[in-house]
Design an enzyme around this catalytic site. Structure first.
Site, PDB file in Angstrom:
ATOM      1  N   SER A 124     -23.921  40.976 -39.222  1.00  0.00           N
ATOM      2  CA  SER A 124     -23.811  39.877 -40.190  1.00  0.00           C
ATOM      3  C   SER A 124     -22.646  40.077 -41.147  1.00  0.00           C
ATOM      4  O   SER A 124     -21.933  39.114 -41.459  1.00  0.00           O
ATOM      5  CB  SER A 124     -25.115  39.643 -40.949  1.00  0.00           C
ATOM      6  OG  SER A 124     -25.750  40.827 -41.249  1.00  0.00           O
ATOM      7  N   ASP A 168     -21.867  47.279 -46.331  1.00  0.00           N
ATOM      8  CA  ASP A 168     -21.451  46.780 -45.022  1.00  0.00           C
ATOM      9  C   ASP A 168     -20.191  45.925 -45.140  1.00  0.00           C
ATOM     10  O   ASP A 168     -19.244  46.070 -44.357  1.00  0.00           O
ATOM     11  CB  ASP A 168     -22.581  45.965 -44.383  1.00  0.00           C
ATOM     12  CG  ASP A 168     -23.875  46.755 -44.280  1.00  0.00           C
ATOM     13  OD1 ASP A 168     -23.821  47.997 -44.396  1.00  0.00           O
ATOM     14  OD2 ASP A 168     -24.934  46.128 -44.100  1.00  0.00           O
TER      15      ASP A 168
END
Ligand code: GLA
Length: 374
Positions: A124, A168
């Site tokens: 994602s 991330d």
């Protein structure tokens, strides 16, 4: 066929034209430092040589249309009316909404990805950063990696509803080939740390997947905020093991994990820098125990995979990686032992759990990149 070639092929099939722009965003694996980022702490991830690619071209109107190889339906919306819905397109819409849509131009694109969803490799974040880069390129916005990582995180927090930290997105934006990055998540600063050439990093996918919205993840984050609040600090980064002992359970165990994991992460970065794979591996294995026992984000499959890896030939250390509950482990091993290590782990994991895991030796890659076709 690699993800870039597949994205181009899909673009041609969908739009009967060649794409003008190719954007590549890497996945990531975190060597150590989990559930520390949203506590203002340290993480040591690396961007990996597995990518999500968007082939795209700007449009003359304000529509965005994106098709993806693993999804039946394309995402379509107008930049003049971005409204929430459900499904993978929310990541694309969320990034558009966070980027001040008035300043954006429309585009059409096709996505191909080597990052399996839910495997713990940040598919994602890769989608968010690739989307942000396409918007920036097509609309002539400046590319500031940290600012764009924050855009991706806000899309995820505010649009998708997952309260993830910044790790991330930041490593996807700032990764550097051959290096992991020690990131201080309080001020988003980081230093690149060379990997050890004789040690290989192996991602061990248990094949288990967690639910999309990660409610347990949000619960752990709330526990940490409650612990910080009761200790009178803004972030658990600012507390000590001594103070943590005052907390009631389970907050005490959660906070203890965070304090110790921060110490392990900075120590691991120093050991990596010094070429000391034994110490990095020991700290990784300790991190797994702490995530399992104190933070309680492991699972039977992750525990089985980590333990099998830890006792297999050539292993310096192994742990679950990322948010937890399912997905992948990461191991640091003696590169020369790769074949026998992988064979042993996959065989034993299947004997023990009845499921077939997968192993992939990864190298550290550069962060998100764009290339205009001439
Ligand atoms: C997920 C989140 C990250 C981080 C990790 C755990 O990957 O997206 O922000 O919190 O879990 O370290």
């Amino acid at each position: 066929m690699n993800a870039a070639d597949r994205a181009v092929r899909r673009f041609r099939a969908a739009y009967e034209a060649d794409p003008a722009l190719l954007v590549r965003a890497p996945g990531r694996v975190n060597l150590i430092g989990d559930h520390t980022d949203y506590n203002g702490g340290f993480v040591l991830p690396m961007a990996i040589d597995a990518d999500l690619v968007i082939a795209a071209r700007p449009r003359s109107d304000r529509r965005v249309q994106v098709t993806s190889e693993d999804q039946a339906d394309p995402v379509e919306f107008s930049l003049d009316a971005i409204s929430p819905g459900t499904g993978w397109g929310e990541y694309v819409k969320g990034v558009g909404a966070q980027l001040a849509p008035e300043a954006l131009v429309g585009w059409e694109g096709a996505i191909a990805s080597d990052l399996a969803r839910g495997a713990g490799l940040s598919s994602s974040a890769a989608l968010e950063l690739a989307t942000a880069r396409v918007f920036s390129e097509c609309s002539g916005l400046a590319w500031d990696p940290a600012a764009m990582a924050l855009v991706g995180q806000r899309a995820e927090n505010e649009w998708v509803g997952m309260n993830s930290g910044i790790m991330d997105q930041l490593i996807c934006a700032t990764g550097r080939a051959g290096h992991a990055r020690l990131i201080d998540c309080r001020d988003l600063s980081g230093v690149d740390v060379s990997l050890i050439p004789t040690a290989a990093v192996v991602v061990l996918d248990t094949g288990t997947r967690r639910s999309l919205l990660g409610s347990e993840y949000n619960d752990r984050r709330s526990d940490c905020e409650a612990a910080a609040h009761s200790l009178g600090v803004d972030l658990l980064r600012e507390t000590t093991l001594h103070d943590v002992a005052r907390l009631p359970e389970p907050l005490r165990a959660r906070a203890r994990h965070v304090v110790r994991e921060n110490l392990r992460t900075t120590e691991a970065a120093a050991a990596l820098q010094a070429g000391d794979a034994d110490t990095v591996g020991r700290l990784m294995t300790e991190s797994h125990s702490s995530l399992r026992d104190d933070f309680e984000v492991s699972s039977p499959a992750l525990d089985a995979m980590a333990q099998i890896a830890q006792r297999s030939p050539g292993c310096f250390g192994a742990r679950q990686t990322g948010g937890g509950f399912a997905g992948s482990c990461v191991a640091m091993i003696d590169r020369e032992a790769t074949t026998v290590f992988v064979e042993r782990v996959i065989t034993e994991y299947e004997e023990q759990t009845g499921s077939r895991g997968t192993a992939r030796v990864v190298s550290a890659a550069d962060g998100v990149e764009a290339r205009w076709e001439t």
